[in-house]
Design an enzyme around this catalytic site. Structure first.
Site, PDB file in Angstrom:
ATOM      1  N   SER A  43      33.148 -52.683 -33.301  1.00 48.50           N
ATOM      2  CA  SER A  43      32.412 -52.538 -32.046  1.00 48.50           C
ATOM      3  C   SER A  43      33.297 -51.937 -30.948  1.00 48.50           C
ATOM      4  CB  SER A  43      31.845 -53.902 -31.653  1.00 48.50           C
ATOM      5  OG  SER A  43      30.983 -53.811 -30.540  1.00 48.50           O
ATOM      6  N   HIS A  46      25.062 -56.439 -36.300  1.00 48.39           N
ATOM      7  CA  HIS A  46      26.335 -56.100 -35.658  1.00 48.39           C
ATOM      8  C   HIS A  46      27.467 -57.041 -36.063  1.00 48.39           C
ATOM      9  CE1 HIS A  46      28.386 -53.632 -32.734  1.00 48.39           C
ATOM     10  NE2 HIS A  46      28.848 -54.687 -32.078  1.00 48.39           N
ATOM     11  N   ASP A  50      21.461 -53.323 -36.889  1.00 48.98           N
ATOM     12  CA  ASP A  50      22.362 -53.493 -35.744  1.00 48.98           C
ATOM     13  C   ASP A  50      21.650 -53.098 -34.450  1.00 48.98           C
ATOM     14  OD1 ASP A  50      24.444 -53.425 -33.885  1.00 48.98           O
ATOM     15  OD2 ASP A  50      25.891 -52.643 -35.332  1.00 48.98           O
TER      16      ASP A  50
END
Length: 398
Positions: free
Chosen positions: A171, A371, A342
């Site tokens: 991320s 995610h 996600d």
């Protein structure tokens, strides 16, 4: 987690429920810090303080070898793991050893380092500034890319005696890498391979809760959240994690909170470890960092922080508007994994990112992944980690 407050009160006021006490089992790791958690599973660790050029002190952890390995061996290849937004190094060690990337890498013979971004639970110190001051919190992912990442890489290489390392980002950990590796050629030379899990460059199409910040003005955000820390872990959240979410009765409620942040994939989450997952989350960041993400949602670009007026931008960037980062300048060999469920790194943003990666050596989309599956998913060793370790091994053989 205000929605859990009413639930907690109901539980406490209503007294015992059939099977309630029997279902209450708290994992011991839920009350451990990072070093304690590493030691709990029988791994060695070292704690290092990285000092950045602008004075921030970052808590960085090292697992120099696996449980069955000797310290007295030849220098090992280094793997550096960097967490995402409002997270910490705990992400890489919160599952069982056979399901946690940091432990799997250590057992595979690698020298593993876990980074922590400025302002989170384990990196909340500075040479001069107090965390109580707004000046301490005047940062976003611009500074993480410009200062934190180079300082951490340099310390790791110095301590390990290596010239290059393998970088794994999740991320926001990929965001700062895209920026750092495309703007700092000398740093990029020190990265052998870049593994991007749930990569985030633009967030134009994100469906995450942070999108709600875009409906507020900067002034409104600062009225609501202040101008310092955003979303740190509190005693109340620790109570929820260890006294509520550890009970089977509330597994669905607590897991739905995680899914609201990351996307839905209930079959892939180990419900018996919810207390561990939630016990050190969120780890905190700055309000300015969240404003930067809100800016990114609105602009649809990977762009430096807009300081709010042309004079301030001119002072920081020598131009009236914040510069847009050009990822295509990055030449580091890059492998990427994305998730079909996600809600943070949306598939449309990922599709726009792919052509900009000049040296993309591998890409895999996992349809059922959200995610957080890249570090919480029960099948992550099969879907991600196996190929990641294989690519490291192949790179070392060449």
């Amino acid at each position: 987690m205000w929605w859990l407050l009413a639930t907690t009160c109901c539980v406490l006021l209503s007294g015992p429920i059939d099977g309630y006490k029997q279902e209450s089992i708290t994992n011991p790791e839920a009350n451990m810090n990072i070093s304690e958690l590493i030691s709990y599973w029988g791994y060695p660790y070292e704690k290092h303080d990285v000092i950045t050029e602008d004075g921030y002190i970052l808590g960085t952890y090292r697992i120099p070898h696996g449980k069955g390995c000797s310290r007295k061996t030849a220098p090992k290849a280094v793997v550096y793991l960097q967490h995402g937004l409002i997270a910490s190094a705990n992400n890489w060690i919160c599952n069982l050893p056979n399901n946690s990337l940091a432990f799997l890498l250590a057992d595979s013979g690698y020298d593993v380092w876990l980074g922590n971004s400025r302002g989170n639970t384990w990196s909340r110190n500075h040479l001069r500034l107090s965390p109580k001051s707004p000046q301490y919190w005047a940062f976003s992912w611009d500074e993480m890319a410009k200062y934190d990442l180079p300082a951490t890489v340099n310390l790791i290489l110095e301590k390990s005696g290596q010239k290059q390392l393998f970088y794994v980002g999740h991320s926001q950990g990929t965001t700062i890498a895209f920026i750092a590796f495309s703007t700092n050629p000398e740093l990029a030379k020190k990265i052998r391979l870049f593994f991007a899990l749930a990569p985030v460059a633009t967030v134009k199409y994100t469906r995450s809760p942070m999108k709600k910040l875009t409906t507020l003005s900067r002034k409104a955000v600062k009225v609501l959240f202040g101008d310092k820390m955003f979303s740190t872990h509190t005693w109340f959240e620790q109570f929820i994690a260890t006294k509520v979410c550890n009970r089977k009765l509330f597994h669905q409620l607590c897991s739905n909170f995680l899914f609201s942040l990351s996307g839905f994939d209930p079959q892939n989450l180990n419900m018996s470890r919810l207390d561990v997952y939630l016990s050190q989350s969120p780890a905190g960041t700055s309000v300015q960092n969240m404003l930067h993400w809100a800016q990114a949602v609105n602009s649809g670009q990977l762009q430096a922080f807009d300081w709010g007026n042309p004079d301030q931008n001119m002072m920081h960037f020598n131009q009236l508007t914040p510069p847009v980062y050009n990822i295509s300048k990055m030449r580091v060999p890059t492998a990427m994994w994305s998730g079909g469920q996600d809600v943070v790194a949306d598939a449309k943003d990922t599709k726009n990112l792919l052509p900009k990666i000049a040296n993309l050596i591998y890409y895999k989309e996992i349809p059922h992944y959200n995610h957080m599956d890249f570090y919480l998913g029960q099948d992550a060793p099969q879907e991600v980690y196996g190929d990641l370790i294989r690519m490291i091994e192949e790179s070392l053989q060449n």
